[in-house]
Each structure stands twice: as C-alpha cells, then as structure tokens.
Design a protein around this motif. Structure first.
Motif, short mmCIF file in Angstrom:
data_model
loop_
_atom_site.label_atom_id
_atom_site.label_comp_id
_atom_site.label_asym_id
_atom_site.label_seq_id
_atom_site.Cartn_x
_atom_site.Cartn_y
_atom_site.Cartn_z
N LEU A 70 27.14 45.41 38.60
CA LEU A 70 27.97 44.48 37.86
C LEU A 70 27.20 43.18 37.62
N PRO A 71 27.67 42.34 36.70
CA PRO A 71 26.99 41.06 36.48
C PRO A 71 26.91 40.22 37.75
N LYS A 72 26.00 39.24 37.74
CA LYS A 72 25.81 38.38 38.89
C LYS A 72 27.10 37.70 39.30
N VAL A 73 27.87 37.24 38.31
CA VAL A 73 29.20 36.67 38.57
C VAL A 73 30.22 37.62 37.97
N MET A 74 31.03 38.24 38.82
CA MET A 74 32.04 39.20 38.37
C MET A 74 33.34 38.93 39.10
N ALA A 75 34.37 38.62 38.34
CA ALA A 75 35.69 38.35 38.91
C ALA A 75 36.72 39.26 38.27
N ALA A 76 37.80 39.49 38.99
CA ALA A 76 38.92 40.28 38.47
C ALA A 76 40.21 39.67 38.97
N THR A 77 41.26 39.75 38.16
CA THR A 77 42.58 39.27 38.57
C THR A 77 43.56 40.42 38.63
N GLU A 78 44.57 40.27 39.49
CA GLU A 78 45.63 41.27 39.61
C GLU A 78 46.84 40.61 40.27
N SER A 79 48.03 41.02 39.85
CA SER A 79 49.25 40.37 40.35
C SER A 79 50.00 41.19 41.39
N TRP A 80 49.93 42.52 41.33
CA TRP A 80 50.75 43.35 42.21
C TRP A 80 50.05 43.51 43.56
N PRO A 81 50.64 43.06 44.67
CA PRO A 81 49.94 43.05 45.96
C PRO A 81 49.30 44.37 46.38
N PRO A 82 49.96 45.53 46.23
CA PRO A 82 49.27 46.77 46.61
C PRO A 82 47.99 47.01 45.80
N ASN A 83 48.03 46.62 44.51
CA ASN A 83 46.83 46.78 43.69
C ASN A 83 45.76 45.76 44.05
N VAL A 84 46.17 44.55 44.45
CA VAL A 84 45.19 43.54 44.89
C VAL A 84 44.40 44.09 46.08
N ALA A 85 45.10 44.67 47.03
CA ALA A 85 44.43 45.23 48.20
C ALA A 85 43.51 46.39 47.81
N LYS A 86 44.00 47.25 46.94
CA LYS A 86 43.19 48.40 46.54
C LYS A 86 41.96 47.97 45.76
N ALA A 96 32.12 42.18 43.23
CA ALA A 96 33.14 41.50 42.43
C ALA A 96 34.18 40.87 43.34
N VAL A 97 34.64 39.68 42.99
CA VAL A 97 35.71 39.02 43.74
C VAL A 97 37.03 39.30 43.04
N VAL A 98 38.05 39.64 43.80
CA VAL A 98 39.39 39.91 43.25
C VAL A 98 40.30 38.75 43.60
N VAL A 99 40.93 38.19 42.58
CA VAL A 99 41.78 37.02 42.74
C VAL A 99 43.23 37.42 42.49
N ALA A 100 44.10 37.17 43.47
CA ALA A 100 45.53 37.41 43.28
C ALA A 100 46.06 36.36 42.32
N ASP A 101 46.63 36.81 41.21
CA ASP A 101 47.05 35.91 40.13
C ASP A 101 48.36 36.41 39.56
N PRO A 102 49.32 35.54 39.25
CA PRO A 102 50.64 35.99 38.79
C PRO A 102 50.68 36.46 37.34
N ASP A 103 49.53 36.55 36.67
CA ASP A 103 49.49 36.95 35.26
C ASP A 103 50.27 35.99 34.37
N GLU A 104 50.24 34.74 34.73
CA GLU A 104 50.84 33.68 33.91
C GLU A 104 49.82 32.55 33.80
N PRO A 105 49.85 31.79 32.70
CA PRO A 105 48.90 30.68 32.57
C PRO A 105 49.12 29.66 33.68
N PRO A 106 48.04 28.98 34.10
CA PRO A 106 46.66 29.17 33.62
C PRO A 106 45.92 30.20 34.44
#
Length: 254
Positions: A70-86, A96-106
């Motif tokens: 993956l690229p040197k800087v790779m991030a991903a967002t996800e809102s549903w807790p079971p999917n965040v863990a997976k 890649a870093v996974v960030v728990a995010d509510p899928d709302e701005p910002p």
C-alpha cells in the motif's frame, strides 16, 4: 433430497454477517461483475500515489486485496464497530491505519492530505469533504451502487416503491454533487448486472447483511413472504434481480 424451508432459513439466520465478505453465498447466489474491475483499478492507482484514503472501508477486504504494498500513507475510515475491528485486524499488518468515523462531515483529516480517495459502495458521499482532503490534481475513484439496485427483491417484500425512491443514487446526481464541490468528473460509467438467488437462504443472508434493502428485516417479520418465495424458487428456479453500479472518477483541479 431438497433441503426444507425451515432448514435453509434457520441456517442463514444464524451465520455471522459481519464484514463485507459475501463468500457464504458461494453456490447460493450469483452476481454479474462490472466490466471495469474496480479492485484492479484502485490497485493500479494506489501504486502511483504516496498518500491515499479509503472511505467506508467495511471490513477492509476490498482495500486489502487491491495492492501490495500500500502507499506510504494509507488510511481508511469505517463507522460500524464490528467492521472497524475486522478492518483493523486485516489492514494494520499491511501498513494502513483504520479510523473509526461516523460517516458524517467532517472527515478526520487535514486539508489536501491525500492524492487519492477511494470508496466501494459508500452509503453517503460528502462531496465537499472529498474535495477538501484531496490535493490539487488528486482524484476520487469509486464504485457506487446505482438507482433501484436489486429492487425486484426489495419490491417483493415492500411493494412498489415511489419513483423518487427508485431514482435515488442516480449517477447524474453524483456528477452534479461532485461538480458543485469544485471537482471535475473525468469518468462516469453505469451498468445493470444480473443477480440470481438460488435458494431462500441466500435471500435471508443478503437481507440480513445489506440492512438498508428491507429496513428492519427479520425472518419472523417476513416468514410468510419468505415461504412463498421459497416455493416460487423451487417451482420456477432462481429469483432474478438486477444490481446497478457506476464507476465515477472526479479530480480536483491542479
């Protein structure tokens, strides 16, 4: 010997629906794939950038299978807790870093942070936020669910839907949203794809997993309609529906 309605339904109602892996449906349902090959496309793009973001990554399966490394800087967002863990378990070893995010701005990232933003089947697209986090010359490359997708199945359970509901997620609306945010749409392709459900268990699993198709779906609430559909499949063969997909690439002007 053919399996009974109760057996098929009980099995499909008990399996896990976490993540965005549909392998349980192998041999039970088929779906024609879009001709453009989204995972391959983003893999090629990821190899060309230094910083990328995958929005609403689900369980991370699509991103994990798209590119190595993956690229040197790779991030991903996800809102549903079971999917965040997976997604965390799957993507962290790949860098890649996974960030728990509510899928709302910002989006929880700085302006002009990424060369590439991707998303497969996002629920909502916040175009202003996509434009904000893209660097000049950067692109949003995504595969979206189109209008009236698998509505043969939706309307079997819910009845005919209003035209405004059937037209939701139209690619023309995506184009307007992207352009209003200052992005240039450089690619937009639409396809309608044949989907077959070979047994009632596949229907139950699909509706449990894709929860917005028939909101509030449970086996108990729809047992009579499920039993009727089971008899129809036994009598006539697979239940046929059509999924709709579109590929969109929108670029921030350099």
């Amino acid at each position: 010997m053919a399996r009974t309605f109760e057996d098929l339904v009980a099995e499909a109602d008990s399996v896990s629906v976490e993540g965005w892996d549909f392998s349980w449906l192998a041999g039970r349902a088929t779906e024609q794939r879009p001709s453009w090959g989204y995972q391959r496309m983003i893999g090629e793009r990821l190899a060309q950038v230094s910083a990328a973001l995958d929005v609403q990554t689900g369980g991370g399966e699509v991103l994990a299978g798209a590119a190595t490394p993956l690229p040197k800087v790779m991030a991903a967002t996800e809102s549903w807790p079971p999917n965040v863990a997976k997604a965390t378990a799957l993507l962290h070893p790949l860098g890649a870093v996974v960030v728990a995010d509510p899928d709302e701005p910002p989006l929880p990232f700085a302006d002009r942070a990424f060369d590439l933003v991707t998303s497969r089947h996002p629920v909502t697209v916040w175009w202003e936020e996509i434009a904000r986090v893209l660097r000049p010359g950067g692109s949003y490359l995504a595969q979206h669910v189109g209008p009236a997708s698998v509505f043969e199945l939706v309307e079997y359970f819910l009845g005919p839907q209003p035209e405004e509901v059937r037209r939701g997620r139209h690619p023309d609306d995506a184009r307007r949203g992207a352009e209003a945010a200052g992005l240039d749409v450089v690619d937009l392709r639409f396809e309608s794809l044949r989907t077959e459900f070979l047994d009632i268990g596949a229907v139950v699993y699909f509706l449990r997993k894709v929860i917005w198709m028939v909101p509030g779906f449970t086996v108990d609430a729809y047992r009579d309609r499920l039993a009727e559909l089971h008899r129809q499949i036994e009598r006539e063969g697979p239940f046929v529906a059509h999924s709709t997909r579109y590929l969109i690439e929108a670029r921030r002007p350099a």
